[in-house]
Scaffold this active site. Structure first.
Site, PDB file in Angstrom:
ATOM      1  N   HIS A 240       0.826  -1.216   0.000  1.00 40.61           N
ATOM      2  CA  HIS A 240       0.000   0.000   0.000  1.00 40.61           C
ATOM      3  C   HIS A 240       0.866   1.275   0.000  1.00 40.61           C
ATOM      4  CE1 HIS A 240      -3.499  -2.480   1.087  1.00 40.61           C
ATOM      5  NE2 HIS A 240      -2.853  -2.933   2.146  1.00 40.61           N
ATOM      6  N   ASP A 241       1.608   1.481   1.066  1.00 42.04           N
ATOM      7  CA  ASP A 241       2.376   2.729   1.227  1.00 42.04           C
ATOM      8  C   ASP A 241       3.530   2.839   0.231  1.00 42.04           C
ATOM      9  OD1 ASP A 241       2.001   2.778   4.884  1.00 42.04           O
ATOM     10  OD2 ASP A 241       0.590   3.147   3.242  1.00 42.04           O
TER      11      ASP A 241
END
Ligand code: RIB
Ligand code: CA
Length: 315
Positions: A240-241
């Protein structure tokens, strides 16, 4: 950005496993000057997120990068964490030494505002936790949108189910009011939601191939993902990040649609739901990523961190 120049970047994190890998990408990239990291309550408590961020930066031999502590709870709701996924320490129990340095005395929102004023339009923000710090910074400095060049947000589940509730992605679900303040502002935001991050994973068989001589970044990836791959038996880890950092570096990794973003701040079960109101430009117009070039992103991730990436069907 001309060839050879770097981007001034502040990352706002709730360090967690994927935040750690995103920090490693920013530290490794020659195109990024990570001028500071701000922390917020999210995956873990603010104190734990701050301690983890200091540990990770020190482990990456980036102790020169200052850390600023932000908001310890959402603007108006009770905080809930994600230790069930990230482990009680937020780093999957990775054996990373505790840092012997402390965060800076200035608070995170003040640092964001001060840096934006000093950079005068040459500052990029990557927010990969709840948006509480950024919302407070907007209250401190309403002119912030003019002072910030680009904002990339890891948050939202615009066309897919959420991961905190059926409707809401975790970062937005923790602090819907903060997300709405950011969405309603004129910040030039690109939203990287689960719509695309669920298509960008590190796979167990790739993780198995990270060797002892992978350097600090590769070893960090191996150690923070160990809990997920060995204790929980996951076969992939959503990046995600890291994808938010990837999109800052290479905006063409995603295809987006423009329009205002609406965030549900009701007290109903759909709180934290984020939706794109399709329109062209205009007020509060953001870019919402709806597809991603997963192979290219994973190659960028692996190249920067020294992680062996190979072809996989769903990227
Ligand atoms: O939903 C995923 C997001 O929530 C990631 O930023 C993860 O670190 C958590 O903060
Ligand atoms: Ca995060």
């Amino acid at each position: 950005m001309s060839a050879g120049s770097t981007m001034n970047v502040i990352m706002d994190v709730d360090t967690g496993v994927d935040d750690a890998m995103a920090l490693a990408m920013a530290v490794a990239s020659p195109e990024i000057d990570l001028v500071g990291v701000t922390t917020v309550a999210g995956n873990v408590s603010l104190v734990q997120a701050t301690s983890n961020t200091l540990r990770v930066l020190d482990y990456l031999e980036a102790s020169r990068i200052p850390v600023y502590r932000g908001m310890s709870r959402p603007l108006s709701r009770d905080h809930f964490d994600a230790v069930h996924f990230h482990g009680t320490d937020g780093l999957g129990g990775a054996p990373i030494p505790v840092s012997h340095r402390s965060q800076e005395p200035m608070t995170a929102p003040e640092f964001i505002v001060q840096t934006a004023r000093e950079s005068n339009g040459d500052l990029n923000l990557v927010c990969v936790g709840p948006l509480t710090n950024l919302a407070v910074a907007l209250s401190l400095e309403p002119d912030l949108p003019r002072l910030v060049s680009r904002l990339v947000i890891m948050g939202g589940a615009f066309t897919v189910a959420g991961n905190a509730t059926p409707w809401a992605e975790f970062n937005i679900a923790v602090d819907p009011e903060a997300a709405r303040i950011v969405a309603d502002s004129d910040l030039n935001a690109t939203w990287i939601g689960l719509d695309v991050t669920h298509q960008t994973s590190l796979y167990r068989d790739e993780w198995d191939k990270i060797t002892d001589d992978s350097g600090p970044a590769g070893t960090l990836v191996r150690e923070v993902c160990r809990y997920s791959f060995t204790e929980r038996g996951d076969q992939n880890m959503h990046l995600h990040d890291p994808l938010a950092v990837g999109v800052l570096l290479q905006p063409g990794l995603v295809t987006s649609e423009a329009g205002p973003v609406m965030v549900d701040t009701s007290l109903s079960s759909s709180a934290g739901m984020a939706r794109l109101i399709r329109s062209e430009g205009g007020q509060n117009s953001a870019e919402v990523a709806l597809s991603v070039r997963s192979t290219e992103f994973r190659s960028l991730f692996g190249g920067l961190l020294g992680v062996p990436i190979h072809d996989h069907e769903s990227g």
